[in-house]
Design a protein around this motif. Sequence first.
Motif, PDB file in Angstrom:
ATOM      1  N   VAL A  56       0.853  -1.190   0.000  1.00 27.90           N
ATOM      2  CA  VAL A  56       0.000   0.000   0.000  1.00 27.90           C
ATOM      3  C   VAL A  56       0.886   1.237   0.000  1.00 27.90           C
ATOM      4  O   VAL A  56       1.750   1.401   0.869  1.00 27.90           O
ATOM      5  CB  VAL A  56      -0.938   0.021   1.227  1.00 27.90           C
ATOM      6  N   VAL A  57       0.689   2.117  -0.975  1.00 27.45           N
ATOM      7  CA  VAL A  57       1.514   3.309  -1.134  1.00 27.45           C
ATOM      8  C   VAL A  57       0.975   4.431  -0.258  1.00 27.45           C
ATOM      9  O   VAL A  57      -0.207   4.784  -0.324  1.00 27.45           O
ATOM     10  CB  VAL A  57       1.545   3.758  -2.609  1.00 27.45           C
ATOM     11  N   ASP A  58       1.886   4.999   0.554  1.00 28.13           N
ATOM     12  CA  ASP A  58       1.528   6.060   1.492  1.00 28.13           C
ATOM     13  C   ASP A  58       2.033   7.425   1.023  1.00 28.13           C
ATOM     14  O   ASP A  58       1.430   8.448   1.315  1.00 28.13           O
ATOM     15  CB  ASP A  58       2.119   5.709   2.864  1.00 28.13           C
ATOM     16  N   ARG A  59       3.177   7.436   0.288  1.00 22.72           N
ATOM     17  CA  ARG A  59       3.809   8.692  -0.125  1.00 22.72           C
ATOM     18  C   ARG A  59       4.589   8.439  -1.394  1.00 22.72           C
ATOM     19  O   ARG A  59       5.233   7.382  -1.544  1.00 22.72           O
ATOM     20  CB  ARG A  59       4.760   9.172   0.981  1.00 22.72           C
ATOM     21  N   VAL A  60       4.546   9.385  -2.323  1.00 26.87           N
ATOM     22  CA  VAL A  60       5.261   9.260  -3.589  1.00 26.87           C
ATOM     23  C   VAL A  60       6.085  10.529  -3.809  1.00 26.87           C
ATOM     24  O   VAL A  60       5.573  11.647  -3.680  1.00 26.87           O
ATOM     25  CB  VAL A  60       4.300   9.063  -4.775  1.00 26.87           C
ATOM     26  N   TRP A  61       7.381  10.333  -4.122  1.00 25.04           N
ATOM     27  CA  TRP A  61       8.243  11.441  -4.544  1.00 25.04           C
ATOM     28  C   TRP A  61       8.643  11.153  -5.994  1.00 25.04           C
ATOM     29  O   TRP A  61       9.198  10.098  -6.302  1.00 25.04           O
ATOM     30  CB  TRP A  61       9.478  11.519  -3.677  1.00 25.04           C
ATOM     31  N   ALA A  62       8.381  12.097  -6.880  1.00 21.45           N
ATOM     32  CA  ALA A  62       8.600  11.881  -8.309  1.00 21.45           C
ATOM     33  C   ALA A  62       9.760  12.735  -8.820  1.00 21.45           C
ATOM     34  O   ALA A  62       9.800  13.952  -8.568  1.00 21.45           O
ATOM     35  CB  ALA A  62       7.331  12.215  -9.087  1.00 21.45           C
ATOM     36  N   ASP A  63      10.695  12.103  -9.527  1.00 23.38           N
ATOM     37  CA  ASP A  63      11.838  12.791 -10.147  1.00 23.38           C
ATOM     38  C   ASP A  63      12.620  13.642  -9.151  1.00 23.38           C
ATOM     39  O   ASP A  63      13.208  14.659  -9.517  1.00 23.38           O
ATOM     40  CB  ASP A  63      11.373  13.672 -11.317  1.00 23.38           C
ATOM     41  N   ILE A  64      12.646  13.232  -7.896  1.00 24.26           N
ATOM     42  CA  ILE A  64      13.284  14.056  -6.867  1.00 24.26           C
ATOM     43  C   ILE A  64      14.801  13.941  -6.930  1.00 24.26           C
ATOM     44  O   ILE A  64      15.349  12.885  -7.281  1.00 24.26           O
ATOM     45  CB  ILE A  64      12.750  13.668  -5.464  1.00 24.26           C
ATOM     46  N   THR A  65      15.467  15.036  -6.617  1.00 23.80           N
ATOM     47  CA  THR A  65      16.924  15.055  -6.564  1.00 23.80           C
ATOM     48  C   THR A  65      17.357  15.985  -5.437  1.00 23.80           C
ATOM     49  O   THR A  65      16.574  16.818  -4.976  1.00 23.80           O
ATOM     50  CB  THR A  65      17.540  15.517  -7.904  1.00 23.80           C
ATOM     51  N   ARG A  66      18.580  15.814  -5.003  1.00 19.47           N
ATOM     52  CA  ARG A  66      19.147  16.705  -3.993  1.00 19.47           C
ATOM     53  C   ARG A  66      20.416  17.321  -4.564  1.00 19.47           C
ATOM     54  O   ARG A  66      21.240  16.620  -5.159  1.00 19.47           O
ATOM     55  CB  ARG A  66      19.447  15.960  -2.700  1.00 19.47           C
ATOM     56  N   ILE A  67      20.565  18.616  -4.363  1.00 23.21           N
ATOM     57  CA  ILE A  67      21.633  19.381  -4.983  1.00 23.21           C
ATOM     58  C   ILE A  67      22.501  19.939  -3.864  1.00 23.21           C
ATOM     59  O   ILE A  67      22.134  20.912  -3.203  1.00 23.21           O
ATOM     60  CB  ILE A  67      21.034  20.524  -5.839  1.00 23.21           C
ATOM     61  N   THR A  68      23.646  19.307  -3.616  1.00 23.25           N
ATOM     62  CA  THR A  68      24.477  19.651  -2.470  1.00 23.25           C
ATOM     63  C   THR A  68      25.919  19.856  -2.927  1.00 23.25           C
ATOM     64  O   THR A  68      26.455  19.028  -3.665  1.00 23.25           O
ATOM     65  CB  THR A  68      24.441  18.536  -1.411  1.00 23.25           C
ATOM     66  N   GLY A  69      26.542  20.942  -2.492  1.00 25.04           N
ATOM     67  CA  GLY A  69      27.931  21.165  -2.855  1.00 25.04           C
ATOM     68  C   GLY A  69      28.381  22.576  -2.541  1.00 25.04           C
ATOM     69  O   GLY A  69      27.712  23.326  -1.818  1.00 25.04           O
ATOM     70  N   THR A  70      29.524  22.946  -3.113  1.00 27.19           N
ATOM     71  CA  THR A  70      30.095  24.277  -2.942  1.00 27.19           C
ATOM     72  C   THR A  70      29.853  25.098  -4.201  1.00 27.19           C
ATOM     73  O   THR A  70      30.096  24.618  -5.312  1.00 27.19           O
ATOM     74  CB  THR A  70      31.612  24.185  -2.674  1.00 27.19           C
ATOM     75  N   ILE A  71      29.375  26.311  -4.038  1.00 25.90           N
ATOM     76  CA  ILE A  71      29.102  27.177  -5.184  1.00 25.90           C
ATOM     77  C   ILE A  71      30.410  27.568  -5.860  1.00 25.90           C
ATOM     78  O   ILE A  71      31.342  28.058  -5.216  1.00 25.90           O
ATOM     79  CB  ILE A  71      28.337  28.446  -4.738  1.00 25.90           C
ATOM     80  N   THR A 164      23.062  14.509  12.690  1.00 23.27           N
ATOM     81  CA  THR A 164      22.084  14.590  11.594  1.00 23.27           C
ATOM     82  C   THR A 164      22.416  13.583  10.501  1.00 23.27           C
ATOM     83  O   THR A 164      23.574  13.445  10.112  1.00 23.27           O
ATOM     84  CB  THR A 164      22.086  16.009  10.994  1.00 23.27           C
ATOM     85  N   ILE A 165      21.404  12.888  10.024  1.00 21.54           N
ATOM     86  CA  ILE A 165      21.516  12.050   8.821  1.00 21.54           C
ATOM     87  C   ILE A 165      20.757  12.745   7.696  1.00 21.54           C
ATOM     88  O   ILE A 165      19.618  13.186   7.880  1.00 21.54           O
ATOM     89  CB  ILE A 165      20.916  10.645   9.055  1.00 21.54           C
ATOM     90  N   THR A 166      21.391  12.853   6.547  1.00 22.73           N
ATOM     91  CA  THR A 166      20.735  13.400   5.358  1.00 22.73           C
ATOM     92  C   THR A 166      20.763  12.343   4.255  1.00 22.73           C
ATOM     93  O   THR A 166      21.314  11.256   4.444  1.00 22.73           O
ATOM     94  CB  THR A 166      21.434  14.682   4.873  1.00 22.73           C
ATOM     95  N   TRP A 167      20.180  12.666   3.109  1.00 24.13           N
ATOM     96  CA  TRP A 167      20.206  11.738   1.981  1.00 24.13           C
ATOM     97  C   TRP A 167      20.874  12.414   0.782  1.00 24.13           C
ATOM     98  O   TRP A 167      20.985  13.626   0.714  1.00 24.13           O
ATOM     99  CB  TRP A 167      18.815  11.240   1.613  1.00 24.13           C
ATOM    100  N   SER A 168      21.307  11.595  -0.141  1.00 20.41           N
ATOM    101  CA  SER A 168      21.958  12.073  -1.352  1.00 20.41           C
ATOM    102  C   SER A 168      21.510  11.229  -2.534  1.00 20.41           C
ATOM    103  O   SER A 168      21.215  10.043  -2.378  1.00 20.41           O
ATOM    104  CB  SER A 168      23.484  11.978  -1.200  1.00 20.41           C
TER     105      SER A 168
END
Length: 276
Positions: A56-71, A164-168
């Motif tokens: 049973v699907v509770d939550r959907v994230w579509a085409d999601i990305t995370r943008i992390t770094g130094t400018i 803290t735990i984050t995702w990539s």
Amino acid sequence: MLDTSPHLIIVETPEGTEERLVVAPWATTWRGENVALTDLPPRTNVIMRTLHGGKVVDRVWADITRITGTILAVGKEGRDQLVELDAGPHRGRRTIVIPYRVSGRLRVRHPMFEPGYLFDAIGIREDGRASARLPATSQPPYRARAVPAPPPAYGGAQSRVAGTITWSDGFDEDEHGAAYPMLERSDVGCRDAETSCVGLPYLALGSMLHVENTCTGRTQVIPIVTCGCVAGRFCDRCVECDTSPRGRIAEVSPVSFVELGGDLIKGCFNARIGLG
């Protein structure tokens, strides 16, 4: 995603098998903003949180990305902004788009929009590139090369370290893995390793990391598969269910993050880690 209706979603897994899942009446879908599941076009890449044995699907994230770094550089494309980031030696450089309509929201939490400062946003992949939508954190006030030193060690080695735990999105599809800052530079070939404002112990590539989401109580043992040199430069806090100690203690893959009870949009959870 192959097809969908208000009550059913049909997906193709990374292994190439087809699965049919029931969509809960309260389920939500995010693709840059909350959208109707039936508005997603076929072949959209989705990550789902499921209940009842994964049926049973509770939550959907579509085409999601995370943008992390130094400018590295900031430019213009019409009214939108183009930002070139250094995402670390393992992920290389990437150019992202900040649409004009979301730039104000991002600048509130990223006031130093110039080379040398850290950047962290959540967005979507569209037209072959990443487009930012939400700030994933408040920008650290220091430059990327000026990470605060960890506090002095006391009381001997700790069996568990809080932070803290984050995702990539720098992991393979459906991979369960972690990026950890305190790895020997010579072992991982990473000049930026061994950087963190947390008093983390040195671990080896391939070590099994025991991760506990202290907000949900869920735990998982995850292999360290790469250097978390970018995560180690962020000395921020997570306020998901309480205020965490400063510093990112690991990044995990999106799949592991969701399985541990994290929300990809919120971007972090309070955690304790130790050797598995």
